[in-house]
Scaffold this motif. Structure first.
Motif, PDB file in Angstrom:
ATOM      1  N   PHE A   1      48.738  44.283 153.593  1.00  0.00           N
ATOM      2  CA  PHE A   1      48.073  43.383 154.540  1.00  0.00           C
ATOM      3  C   PHE A   1      48.344  43.856 155.957  1.00  0.00           C
ATOM      4  N   THR A   2      47.345  43.632 156.802  1.00  0.00           N
ATOM      5  CA  THR A   2      47.583  43.798 158.233  1.00  0.00           C
ATOM      6  C   THR A   2      48.300  42.557 158.736  1.00  0.00           C
ATOM      7  N   LYS A   3      48.979  42.715 159.862  1.00  0.00           N
ATOM      8  CA  LYS A   3      49.773  41.649 160.462  1.00  0.00           C
ATOM      9  C   LYS A   3      48.849  40.552 160.999  1.00  0.00           C
ATOM     10  N   PRO A   4      49.191  39.250 160.711  1.00  0.00           N
ATOM     11  CA  PRO A   4      48.391  38.174 161.299  1.00  0.00           C
ATOM     12  C   PRO A   4      48.616  38.115 162.801  1.00  0.00           C
ATOM     13  N   GLY A   5      47.707  37.447 163.529  1.00  0.00           N
ATOM     14  CA  GLY A   5      47.903  37.206 164.939  1.00  0.00           C
ATOM     15  C   GLY A   5      48.839  36.032 165.149  1.00  0.00           C
ATOM     16  N   ALA A   6      49.307  35.848 166.371  1.00  0.00           N
ATOM     17  CA  ALA A   6      50.181  34.714 166.697  1.00  0.00           C
ATOM     18  C   ALA A   6      49.341  33.465 166.834  1.00  0.00           C
TER      19      ALA A   6
ATOM     20  N   ALA B   1      52.652  32.937 161.698  1.00  0.00           N
ATOM     21  CA  ALA B   1      51.581  33.031 160.691  1.00  0.00           C
ATOM     22  C   ALA B   1      52.004  34.021 159.623  1.00  0.00           C
ATOM     23  N   VAL B   2      51.700  33.677 158.327  1.00  0.00           N
ATOM     24  CA  VAL B   2      52.114  34.498 157.185  1.00  0.00           C
ATOM     25  C   VAL B   2      50.866  34.941 156.443  1.00  0.00           C
ATOM     26  N   ALA B   3      50.708  36.267 156.258  1.00  0.00           N
ATOM     27  CA  ALA B   3      49.540  36.788 155.552  1.00  0.00           C
ATOM     28  C   ALA B   3      49.556  36.362 154.094  1.00  0.00           C
ATOM     29  N   GLY B   4      48.459  36.685 153.405  1.00  0.00           N
ATOM     30  CA  GLY B   4      48.286  36.202 152.030  1.00  0.00           C
ATOM     31  C   GLY B   4      49.283  36.747 151.037  1.00  0.00           C
ATOM     32  N   ASN B   5      49.984  37.830 151.389  1.00  0.00           N
ATOM     33  CA  ASN B   5      51.009  38.339 150.463  1.00  0.00           C
ATOM     34  C   ASN B   5      52.333  37.632 150.622  1.00  0.00           C
ATOM     35  N   ASN B   6      52.358  36.631 151.521  1.00  0.00           N
ATOM     36  CA  ASN B   6      53.576  35.847 151.799  1.00  0.00           C
ATOM     37  C   ASN B   6      54.725  36.724 152.272  1.00  0.00           C
TER      38      ASN B   6
END
Length: 715
Positions: free
Chosen positions: A72-77, A142-147
């Motif tokens: 996953f790419t990093k989520p934004g703040a 924020a946490v991406a879908g891979n937790n």
């Protein structure tokens, strides 16, 4: 958010290059590199990408199997963070979701020293279980879908609401000031706002402490103080708490006591400056704190105790009936009462302690009047006990005790203590006329006036006490051969006060031994036995005379073997039981017995005829004896006696062999020595001479003449 580095290990073999296939914004994309890492850009935030990496041979056409890298790419703040719905235990943080794919949110904070993480899919979360008036920093990520892939954190800082202060109180109240105190609310550090109205003006005070001293107030006036906790941001306020208190009234003036009796007095004073007040009066009555109230400047106090110094604390009371002014003390004495429960203790021959109960009331001293050696004496003490010395033994004294009030002038009625001094100990105690069951105990009277006497001892396991007015007493009912300890003490004229005891220790007389007997008698010894007397343990003394010498033997046994005696001698053995003190003797019992005579010696027969013969012998060593002779005549056992050392035995049959058993007989005609045998034949023909050898008949008409026997008998 828009790029990532992909890396891998080279496959085994020669140099290769690498290809990378993936989908970007819906378009298939291929990248080529000769390195084992590549930076992929132009990606979207919080999106899952699958990258297929494969090795390319040197012909740039032949490729290996692909390997997939998923990331996953990093989520934004998050944006626009805020806190709302703040209470003492909870805060609701909120934010705006970042641009990109779907995310969840991690909210991290520290509470009670423990790190806490909350997870939510929403852009608001209610955080509970917080401490009041505490600054919290909530870190929202924020946490991406891979937790696993996290965006940059954003911090929301907020204070919880302070709690209301507790346990509000007013103290150190004076006529112009009040100290206000409270307990800090649970939670973080706070300051406090105190609001009140004084002289028609609203006033606000700020403090960081949980107490504040408010000054410049008016006496005996009611004030309402509103206390509010303020959080560390100086903006967030807790609920207010009101402390209502009166200032202290001034003290009363010109106090005095009048009309004082044994049980009451009047108290009076002047009113203090200020508003209308009532009055309180504190004092101690019968050990209980007592409080009286009045709206007047005087009061009559009753129910007091005599001979007591009372301190009355008079104070003005404000309108709340709680706030009091400084007290003014009125001190006065009532008349003393008599002392109570007088008694004497620790009585000796020359002194005693006198004690009593203090009369009802405090602070008194005591006087004591009595006569000593014909002189009037007065003693003074501040204690309820006094030791009086210099007295005479076994004398009755009357002591007059009275209480003295604290002014050392006012005295109560006297109370009399009558007591005897202790008699001295008896002297020269001894026991006499000791029998098996009784003894006389005697002593010399102690110095002093007439006394009687007590005697304590144990009889048959029971404690026994006897009394007598004499200096001797006969104690019966005792057991033989027992050690008794008699404790003798003098008793004063009150029949209660006793002197120190003196011990008389004595054994009762043992009983006489019973069933005395002698056995195992020999020429030099006799075994003596007897039965032990009833009573305690004893030893035995055996006394006798041997060879003109008195002899004493001691034994713990009921049998003794006495040796070294003379044969055929009468002995009297005196057996006496001896008590455990080796001094007290029972009645003697005599055992009389003869030792055994020795055997006769040199026995022979002479003057032998057809029907008789003389038997002779030599007397055994020892005292006079007689002799016995046992033999069988005509089939009958025959016994003869003689006091001589020869005896003629007639009535025999001719030519018969006789065995005569000769024995010595002691003087008791019972004790016999060992027998000695004389064997001899009676004569066959009265004209035959004595021969030494047997003769033979050659024919009925002829015989061989035997020679004369040196033993003097025919055979």
């Amino acid at each position: 958010m828009t790029s990532m580095n992909l890396c891998w290990g080279a496959p085994v073999g020669l140099n290769v290059s690498y290809g990378l296939n993936f989908s970007r914004n819906g378009q298939s994309t291929q990248l080529v590199t000769s390195n084992t890492c590549i930076n992929v850009t132009g990606l979207n935030s919080s999106i899952s990408y699958s990258f297929f990496v494969f090795a390319v041979a040197g012909d740039n056409m032949t490729i290996g199997d692909s390997v997939t890298i998923t990331a996953f790419t990093k989520p934004g703040a998050v944006t626009s963070p805020s806190a709302s719905n703040v209470t003492t235990t909870s805060i609701r943080p909120c934010w705006v979701a970042p641009v990109g794919g779907n995310v969840s949110y991690s909210v991290n904070f520290s509470s009670n020293g423990q790190s806490t993480q909350l997870i939510t899919n929403n852009t608001c979360i209610n955080v509970t279980g917080l401490n009041s008036a505490t600054s919290y920093s909530f870190i929202v990520i924020a946490v991406a879908g891979n937790n696993m892939t996290l965006g940059d954190s954003v911090t929301i800082t907020a204070f919880t609401k302070p709690g209301a202060v507790t346990s509000p109180s007013a103290s150190n109240v004076t006529t112009t000031s009040i100290r206000l105190c409270w307990v800090a609310p649970v939670g973080g550090n706070v300051s406090y706002s105190v609001n009140f109205s004084s002289n028609g003006q609203s006033t606000q005070l700020i403090t960081n402490n949980t107490c504040i001293n408010v000054t410049g107030l008016n006496s005996a006036t009611s004030y309402s103080f509103i206390v509010i906790a303020v959080a560390g941001n100086n903006m967030t306020l807790g609920d207010s708490v009101t402390i209502t208190a009166f200032t202290k009234p001034g003290p009363v003036t010109s106090p005095y006591a009048s009309n004082v009796t044994m049980t009451s007095m009047n108290l009076c004073w002047g009113a203090p400056v200020g508003l209308n007040v009532s009055y309180g009066l504190n004092f101690s009555r019968n050990g209980q704190s007592t409080q009286l109230f009045t709206s007047n400047t005087y009061i009559n106090v009753t129910g007091l105790n005599s001979s007591i110094s009372y301190s009355f604390f008079v104070f003005a009371v404000a309108g709340d009936n709680m706030t009091v002014g400084d007290s003014v003390t009125i001190t006065a004495f009532t008349k003393p009462g008599p002392v109570t429960s007088p008694y004497a203790s620790n009585v000796t021959m020359t002194s005693m302690n006198l004690c009593w109960g203090a009369p009802v009331g405090l602070n008194v001293s005591y006087g004591l009047n009595f006569s000593r050696n014909g002189q009037s004496t007065q003693l003074v003490t501040s204690n309820t006990c006094i030791n009086v010395t210099g007295l005479n033994s076994s004398i009755s004294y009357s002591f007059f005790v009275f209480a003295v009030a604290g002014d050392n002038m006012t005295v109560g009625d006297s109370v009399t203590i009558t007591a005897f001094t202790k008699p001295g100990p008896v002297t020269s105690p001894y026991a006499s006329n000791v029998t098996m069951t009784s003894m006389n105990l005697c002593w010399v009277a102690p110095v002093g006036l007439n006394v009687s006497y007590g005697l304590n001892f144990s009889r048959n396991g029971q404690s026994t006490q006897l009394f007598t007015s004499n200096t001797c007493i006969n104690v019966p009912g005792l057991n033989s051969s027992i050690s008794y300890s008699f404790f003798v003490f003098a008793v004063a004229g009150d029949n209660k006060t006793v002197g120190d005891s003196v011990t008389i220790t004595a054994f009762t007389k043992p009983g006489a031994v019973t069933s005395p007997s002698a056995s195992n008698v020999t020429t030099t010894s006799i075994r003596l036995c007897w039965v032990v007397p009833v009573g305690g343990n004893v030893s035995y003394s055996v006394n006798f005379s041997s060879n003109g010498q008195s002899t004493r033997l001691i034994t713990n046994n009921t049998c003794i073997n006495v040796t070294g005696l003379n044969s055929a001698t009468s002995y009297s053995f005196i057996v006496i039981a001896v008590a455990g003190n080796n001094m007290t003797l029972g009645d003697s019992v005599t055992i009389t017995a003869f030792t055994k005579p020795g055997p006769v010696t040199s026995p022979y027969a002479s003057n032998v005829t057809m029907t008789s013969m003389n038997l002779c012998w030599v007397a055994p060593v020892g005292l006079n004896v007689s002799y016995g002779l046992n033999f069988s005549r005509n089939g009958q056992s025959t016994q003869l006696f003689t006091s001589n050392t020869c005896i003629n035995v007639p009535g025999l049959n001719s030519s018969i062999s006789y065995s005569f058993f000769v024995f010595a007989v002691a003087g008791d005609n019972k004790t016999v020595g060992d027998s000695v045998t004389i064997t001899a034949f009676t004569s066959f023909y009265s004209s035959l001479p004595l021969v030494s050898n047997p003769w033979k008949l050659n024919s009925p008409s002829s015989f061989q003449q035997p020679q004369e026997s040196i033993c003097g008998y025919y055979s």
